[in-house]
Write an enzyme that holds these catalytic residues in place. Sequence first.
Site, PDB file in Angstrom:
ATOM      1  N   ALA A  66      40.102  36.303  37.995  1.00 47.17           N
ATOM      2  CA  ALA A  66      41.154  36.805  37.068  1.00 47.17           C
ATOM      3  C   ALA A  66      41.991  35.111  36.882  1.00 47.17           C
ATOM      4  O   ALA A  66      41.991  34.319  36.916  1.00 47.17           O
ATOM      5  CB  ALA A  66      41.892  36.271  38.836  1.00 47.17           C
ATOM      6  N   GLY A 112      36.885  37.599  40.194  1.00 45.01           N
ATOM      7  CA  GLY A 112      37.365  39.303  40.119  1.00 45.01           C
ATOM      8  C   GLY A 112      36.634  40.153  38.922  1.00 45.01           C
ATOM      9  O   GLY A 112      36.352  40.977  39.330  1.00 45.01           O
TER      10      GLY A 112
END
Length: 258
Positions: A66, A112
């Site tokens: 992320a 992520g």
Amino acid sequence: MNYANLLIQKSINRAVITINRPEKLNALNKPTIEELHNALATLKNDREVRVIIITGAGQKAFVAGADISEFASYGVEEGKQLAAQGQKLLFDYIENYPKPIIAAINGYALGGGLELAMACHVRIASNNARLGLPEVTLGLIPGYGGTQRLAQLIGKGKALEMILTAGMIQAEEALQWGLVNKVTSQEELMDNAAALADAMSKNSSTALAAAIRAVNAGYAYQRSGLDTEIEEFGKCFGTADFKEGTSAFLEKRKPKFS
């Protein structure tokens, strides 16, 4: 539709979505998550597209995590909202998508990025791929379904080992653990993904959707686990360790946790 962070290429029976932020190693941020949702929502209604492949631009990374600078200043409630919204918009959306989605992992799949790959129905990795969930080095835990899907794929013990050590594993080890379905060379990755997509696309689209629903039904218990993940992820944003972990990352130094 034009996208700032995605490239979409359609061919017979399939579409390839490329996350196109190579200068950030294709890191996920809010706009990219929203664009992925919108692209998938559009392709869901495209009768010519029967299978979707998701990959990253360049040869270094699928998605290297992320965009930490985006949430380093968040508090507890903002952290919970970040996880809940991301799960709803993208990760749960992909897992329950009625058309098969293949992750073509072309390099780093971290945080992520690995959570995105795990939400896909099948994963193929290039032999230079490195996979991991390093969130604890930031004073966080995975917040996009990683604590649940990793354990489902490789078992509780191995999942805890990966999450608690924040270690990366190589593609061949990921294959042995069942985290990816196949490992290939970087040069052959997309051809292999396309061949798998073609094999799927020859089958009944209604049966493919039914099979996805049926397999997912066996893991219906995960919702309470995902809710706990969101709660615990959010709580991390109120800790001194989170402040130190994200500051250290952005300042390119090792964290000193209390």
